[in-house]
Design a protein around this motif. Structure first.
Motif, mmCIF file in Angstrom:
data_model
loop_
_atom_site.group_PDB
_atom_site.id
_atom_site.type_symbol
_atom_site.label_atom_id
_atom_site.label_comp_id
_atom_site.label_asym_id
_atom_site.label_seq_id
_atom_site.Cartn_x
_atom_site.Cartn_y
_atom_site.Cartn_z
ATOM 1 N N GLY A 1 0.755 -1.193 -0.079
ATOM 2 C CA GLY A 1 -0.078 -0.159 -0.084
ATOM 3 C C GLY A 1 0.997 1.290 0.098
ATOM 4 N N ASP A 2 1.972 1.296 0.424
ATOM 5 C CA ASP A 2 3.231 2.378 0.355
ATOM 6 C C ASP A 2 3.393 2.470 -1.069
ATOM 7 O OD1 ASP A 2 5.273 3.886 0.439
ATOM 8 O OD2 ASP A 2 5.727 3.300 2.494
ATOM 9 N N VAL A 3 3.149 3.669 -1.630
ATOM 10 C CA VAL A 3 3.828 4.037 -3.012
ATOM 11 C C VAL A 3 5.359 3.582 -3.238
ATOM 12 C CG1 VAL A 3 4.660 6.330 -2.492
ATOM 13 C CG2 VAL A 3 3.443 5.588 -4.769
ATOM 14 N N ARG A 4 5.952 3.214 -2.214
ATOM 15 C CA ARG A 4 7.319 2.998 -2.383
ATOM 16 C C ARG A 4 7.497 1.463 -2.650
ATOM 17 N NH1 ARG A 4 9.885 5.585 2.699
ATOM 18 N NH2 ARG A 4 7.643 4.978 3.541
ATOM 19 N N HIS A 5 6.432 0.660 -2.228
ATOM 20 C CA HIS A 5 6.705 -0.641 -2.435
ATOM 21 C C HIS A 5 6.659 -1.108 -3.759
ATOM 22 C CE1 HIS A 5 5.619 -5.030 -1.318
ATOM 23 N NE2 HIS A 5 5.104 -4.940 -2.410
ATOM 24 N N SER A 6 7.611 -2.026 -4.236
ATOM 25 C CA SER A 6 7.843 -2.391 -5.794
ATOM 26 C C SER A 6 8.417 -3.807 -5.675
ATOM 27 C CB SER A 6 8.785 -1.508 -6.237
ATOM 28 O OG SER A 6 8.912 -1.830 -7.698
ATOM 29 N N ALA A 7 7.875 -4.522 -6.542
ATOM 30 C CA ALA A 7 8.520 -5.805 -6.807
ATOM 31 C C ALA A 7 9.438 -5.882 -8.108
ATOM 32 C CB ALA A 7 7.510 -6.971 -7.088
ATOM 33 N N GLU A 8 9.366 -4.757 -8.747
ATOM 34 C CA GLU A 8 10.311 -4.533 -9.991
ATOM 35 C C GLU A 8 11.615 -3.912 -9.610
ATOM 36 O OE1 GLU A 8 6.688 -3.425 -9.997
ATOM 37 O OE2 GLU A 8 6.359 -5.410 -10.756
ATOM 38 N N VAL A 9 11.736 -3.033 -8.553
ATOM 39 C CA VAL A 9 13.071 -2.389 -8.462
ATOM 40 C C VAL A 9 13.283 -2.055 -7.154
ATOM 41 C CG1 VAL A 9 11.907 -0.030 -8.759
ATOM 42 C CG2 VAL A 9 14.468 -0.514 -9.406
ATOM 43 N N ARG B 1 20.449 -12.809 -8.093
ATOM 44 C CA ARG B 1 19.354 -13.036 -9.216
ATOM 45 C C ARG B 1 18.952 -11.870 -9.626
ATOM 46 N NH1 ARG B 1 15.993 -16.577 -5.161
ATOM 47 N NH2 ARG B 1 14.774 -15.011 -5.158
ATOM 48 N N ARG B 2 19.666 -10.556 -9.298
ATOM 49 C CA ARG B 2 19.327 -9.156 -9.765
ATOM 50 C C ARG B 2 20.413 -8.595 -10.765
ATOM 51 N NH1 ARG B 2 18.668 -7.726 -3.507
ATOM 52 N NH2 ARG B 2 20.585 -8.571 -3.840
ATOM 53 N N THR B 3 19.949 -7.595 -11.464
ATOM 54 C CA THR B 3 20.927 -6.919 -12.037
ATOM 55 C C THR B 3 20.983 -5.400 -11.043
ATOM 56 O OG1 THR B 3 20.181 -7.442 -14.185
ATOM 57 C CG2 THR B 3 21.363 -5.457 -13.969
ATOM 58 N N VAL C 1 27.679 -1.402 -13.578
ATOM 59 C CA VAL C 1 26.611 -2.127 -13.592
ATOM 60 C C VAL C 1 26.927 -3.543 -13.512
ATOM 61 C CG1 VAL C 1 24.618 -2.788 -15.173
ATOM 62 C CG2 VAL C 1 25.354 -0.304 -15.111
ATOM 63 N N TRP C 2 26.324 -4.599 -13.027
ATOM 64 C CA TRP C 2 26.508 -5.744 -12.885
ATOM 65 C C TRP C 2 25.329 -6.704 -13.409
ATOM 66 C CZ3 TRP C 2 27.880 -3.501 -8.485
ATOM 67 C CH2 TRP C 2 27.058 -3.743 -7.483
ATOM 68 N N GLY C 3 25.499 -7.654 -13.689
ATOM 69 C CA GLY C 3 24.193 -8.539 -13.971
ATOM 70 C C GLY C 3 23.834 -9.698 -13.179
ATOM 71 N N ARG C 4 22.846 -10.431 -13.413
ATOM 72 C CA ARG C 4 22.652 -11.556 -12.701
ATOM 73 C C ARG C 4 23.676 -12.595 -12.668
ATOM 74 N NH1 ARG C 4 16.285 -12.095 -14.660
ATOM 75 N NH2 ARG C 4 15.801 -10.039 -13.763
ATOM 76 N N GLY C 5 24.111 -13.164 -11.602
ATOM 77 C CA GLY C 5 24.912 -14.373 -11.370
ATOM 78 C C GLY C 5 26.258 -13.738 -11.062
ATOM 79 N N ARG D 1 18.541 -1.895 -8.011
ATOM 80 C CA ARG D 1 18.575 -3.114 -8.296
ATOM 81 C C ARG D 1 17.365 -3.737 -8.714
ATOM 82 N NH1 ARG D 1 21.099 -5.494 -2.582
ATOM 83 N NH2 ARG D 1 18.758 -5.246 -2.068
ATOM 84 N N TRP D 2 17.229 -4.479 -9.914
ATOM 85 C CA TRP D 2 15.909 -5.119 -10.258
ATOM 86 C C TRP D 2 15.978 -6.652 -10.809
ATOM 87 C CZ3 TRP D 2 19.217 -1.538 -12.479
ATOM 88 C CH2 TRP D 2 20.037 -1.948 -13.962
ATOM 89 N N PRO D 3 14.848 -7.266 -10.564
ATOM 90 C CA PRO D 3 13.839 -7.049 -9.780
ATOM 91 C C PRO D 3 14.031 -6.840 -8.282
ATOM 92 C CG PRO D 3 13.997 -9.370 -10.411
ATOM 93 C CD PRO D 3 15.169 -8.676 -11.000
ATOM 94 N N SER D 4 13.122 -6.651 -7.520
ATOM 95 C CA SER D 4 13.233 -6.532 -6.271
ATOM 96 C C SER D 4 13.029 -7.881 -5.485
ATOM 97 C CB SER D 4 11.925 -5.546 -5.676
ATOM 98 O OG SER D 4 12.172 -5.638 -4.258
ATOM 99 N N VAL D 5 13.673 -8.561 -5.073
ATOM 100 C CA VAL D 5 13.507 -10.056 -4.655
ATOM 101 C C VAL D 5 13.811 -10.199 -3.319
ATOM 102 C CG1 VAL D 5 14.705 -12.522 -5.108
ATOM 103 C CG2 VAL D 5 14.656 -10.514 -6.797
ATOM 104 N N PRO D 6 12.762 -10.760 -2.595
ATOM 105 C CA PRO D 6 12.720 -11.051 -1.186
ATOM 106 C C PRO D 6 13.809 -12.183 -0.769
ATOM 107 C CG PRO D 6 10.575 -10.913 -1.968
ATOM 108 C CD PRO D 6 11.375 -11.081 -2.960
ATOM 109 N N GLY D 7 14.410 -11.946 0.471
ATOM 110 C CA GLY D 7 15.363 -12.818 0.879
ATOM 111 C C GLY D 7 16.791 -12.644 0.818
#
Length: 125
Positions: A29-37, A58-60, A89-93, A110-116
């Motif tokens: 519900g917070d506008v700052r919440h994102s699963a993308e970035v 698992r993110r760039t 800039v560095w990529g996944r892996g 960072r993208w995507p925004s990955v929990p954990g």
């Protein structure tokens, strides 16, 4: 107040969340919440280092130096950001770690925004 707009300051807003300003870890519900970035305002004292290497990424990521001097360790090279605006800039892996050569301020995206992926707070060397 409109819940679709947030106005703040990166220093105090980030201080309570490890520097992170936007990402999956903000409340639903917070506008700052994102699963993308994820976006971070990183403030690091000279001598501060990542507590351990980030592995199985698992993110760039994009890291932009605002001020200071900041070293990023990658498996095959070391990159020193020393002029405002220097970036990496560095990529996944790509495993990585870092060290603040001087008091430094950086913007990380960072993208995507990955929990954990939370790690221990930085250490002093």
């Amino acid at each position: 107040m409109d819940d679709s707009v947030y106005v703040g300051n990166a220093g105090p807003d980030g201080a309570g969340n490890g520097g992170w300003l936007l990402g999956h870890f903000m409340a639903d519900g917070d506008v700052r919440h994102s699963a993308e970035v994820e976006v971070k305002w990183g403030v690091h004292a000279a001598g501060e280092a990542r507590a351990r290497w980030a592995t199985d990424e698992r993110r760039t990521a994009l890291l932009v130096l605002v001020s200071g001097a900041f070293r990023v360790e990658l498996p095959d090279r070391t990159v020193l950001l020393r002029r405002p605006g220097d970036y990496l800039v560095w990529g996944r892996g790509v495993d990585h770690s870092w060290y603040a050569e001087r008091d430094s301020v950086l913007v990380t995206v960072r993208w995507p925004s990955v929990p954990g992926y939370r790690v221990e707070p930085p250490t002093r060397r």
